[in-house]
Design an enzyme around this catalytic site. Structure first.
Site, PDB file in Angstrom:
ATOM      1  CB  ALA A 420      55.382-105.734 -16.704  1.00 48.24           C
ATOM      2  CB  CYS A 421      53.839-111.182 -16.847  1.00 48.35           C
ATOM      3  SG  CYS A 421      52.404-111.049 -17.936  1.00 48.35           S
ATOM      4  CB  ILE A 422      56.036-112.655 -21.038  1.00 45.65           C
ATOM      5  CG1 ILE A 422      57.006-113.439 -20.156  1.00 45.65           C
ATOM      6  CG2 ILE A 422      56.492-112.726 -22.488  1.00 45.65           C
ATOM      7  CD1 ILE A 422      57.042-114.911 -20.443  1.00 45.65           C
TER       8      ILE A 422
END
Length: 477
Positions: A420-422
């Site tokens: 996951a990123c932001i």
């Protein structure tokens, strides 16, 4: 080939988010400290400036660690290997480059002919990641058993870094010269065109989650500024924080993130069918506030990106134009992470013509609202609340999200990599046909992007927590 390339680019984009995540605190410290506010004691300003500057000075090393962790499922050994690789590569170039270029080491250092910057950090991180994935299970003869397995990774990474440093000593000077030429053109000679192109392409890459890669040279590489203490800063963000009056070319982001897109969200709300207007209004107002306060725009963009691509193309053009407008009007402010109200206020110490931002911003909001409202009506675009038939998403509690998400991605057997990123879950799957895209949207995804074996589901800022819950569920079931 395309599947592997996109999956790897996804990992690169995600891995760059770890070093980027330290920018807010570093930017605030350096920006506030360098501004020398009269209400702040001089010693406090100095401490803040030095603390923030130390982070920016070590950005290549931080990028090396981030890239290594991103490609090795956050294994700490790869981070250690990245530090070893970066240090050895830099020192190897310092020794070999003078021999290759037939110049004194002092001249090479003063002209930064062997300075690879954050790109060198990314290269070192890639070396460490490759060596980790290749050798972390290696078996050695019994008398060398202590160095087997993961302990072998920093050793082989260091040896590979020597070879890389020698090679870069030959090929980096022309590459660095080309980068320097582009840097001078973008930062000083023709920033209007350069940052206009930057803004347009950056928005075009958002659907694929690859904009983080495009951001790096503009944010962390172009331009050069030396402060009174002799510290050298590269990149528009560090240079602005350090007080460079020629930096701040990224300020155009405030126009479309704080004003344009929130206005577009209101236009989508007002264009919804009467029976759906209350529901859509709640979603759009929340997304508009997120964009205005933090600069996180995906919840708005993914609401119309796929159902009305013409609107997204227009949005990308307007986003690109925002940067030249600010440059031509002499408007400057700082950003550490994204262009929201928080950055706008906290990092305004070195700003110019701050009062123009709300004036031009309101004008931008009117343009966005008018274009979106007219085109949605005229072309009967199926933006949220205007669908021919809608199916209410079932409310899902936090405790139910993990199993529901795993199932929507085709089950844990179908998930080959989870990250996951932001703002988005980044999942690699064995069989894309097993992914329930409609199910993901019912669970709250603002959009789903599929390319090759990579699937991205945009859940906003809760994505990282969802990834953690999914990871725990997969391990325990």
């Amino acid at each position: 080939m395309f599947k592997n390339a996109f999956a790897n680019l996804q990992k690169v984009g995600k891995s760059l988010m770890l070093p980027v995540s330290v920018l807010p605190i570093a930017g605030i410290l350096l920006g506030v400290g360098s501004a020398n506010f009269s209400w702040l004691p001089a010693v406090v300003s100095h401490v803040m400036a030095e603390a923030g500057g130390s982070v920016f000075a070590n950005m290549p090393l931080i990028f090396a660690i981030g890239v290594a962790l991103g490609f090795t499922n956050n294994d700490g050994v790869s981070a250690l290997a990245a530090v070893v690789a970066y240090g050895i590569m830099v020192k190897t170039m310092a020794v070999v480059a003078p021999l290759v270029l037939h110049l004194p080491a002092e001249e090479i250092a003063s002209k930064h002919l062997a300075d690879t910057g954050v790109l060198g950090g990314i290269i070192s991180g890639a070396i460490a990641a490759y060596m980790f994935n290749r050798f972390y299970r290696i078996k050695l003869p019994e008398y060398l058993g202590f160095f087997a397995g993961k302990r072998f990774v920093p050793i082989i990474s260091g040896l590979a870094a020597i070879f890389t440093g020698v090679v870069l000593s030959f090929i980096w000077p022309p590459i660095g010269s080309a980068i320097q030429t582009f840097s001078q053109w973008a930062a000083y000679q023709n920033p209007v065109v350069a940052f206009g192109i930057y803004g347009f392409i950056e928005r075009c890459l958002v659907p694929f989650g690859l904009h983080h890669i495009w951001n790096v040279p503009f944010q962390m590489q172009i331009g050069e500024y030396t402060n009174a203490a002799g510290q050298v800063f590269h990149g528009d963000i560090p240079r602005y924080m350090a007080g460079d009056p020629t930096a701040g070319k990224l300020s155009g982001g405030f126009l479309f993130k704080m004003y344009g897109l929130p206005a577009a969200a209101i236009a989508i709300w007002h264009s919804a069918k009467p029976e759906n207007r209350a529901k859509v209004g709640g979603i759009m107002i929340s997304a508009a506030l997120t964009s205005f306060l933090t600069g996180i725009t995906e919840p708005i963009e993914f609401s119309f990106m796929f159902v009305a691509p013409i609107l997204y193309i227009i949005h990308a053009i307007l986003a690109g134009l925002a940067f030249p407008i600010c440059i031509l009007l002499g408007m400057r402010d700082g950003t550490s992470f994204s262009h929201g109200l928080i950055d706008f206020i906290v990092l305004s110490g070195n700003s110019s013509k701050l009062w123009l931002f709300p004036i031009v911003g309101i004008g931008y909001a009117i343009v966005y609202y008018t274009i979106f409202r007219v085109l949605i009506k005229a072309l009967d675009l199926k933006t949220p609340g205007r669908e021919d038939a809608t199916e209410d998403a079932k409310a899902t509690g936090t405790s139910e999200m993990a199993p529901a998400l795993v199932a929507a991605f085709g089950g844990k057997e179908n998930i080959t990599n989870l990250d996951a990123c932001i703002t988005r879950l980044r999942v690699s799957v064995a069989d894309v046909s097993k992914v329930d895209q409609a199910g993901l949207k019912k669970l709250g995804a603002a959009g789903v992007v599929v390319a090759g074996s990579g699937v991205q589901a945009i859940f906003g800022t809760k994505s990282d927590n969802l990834k953690t819950e999914m990871d725990e569920y997969i391990r325990n079931h």
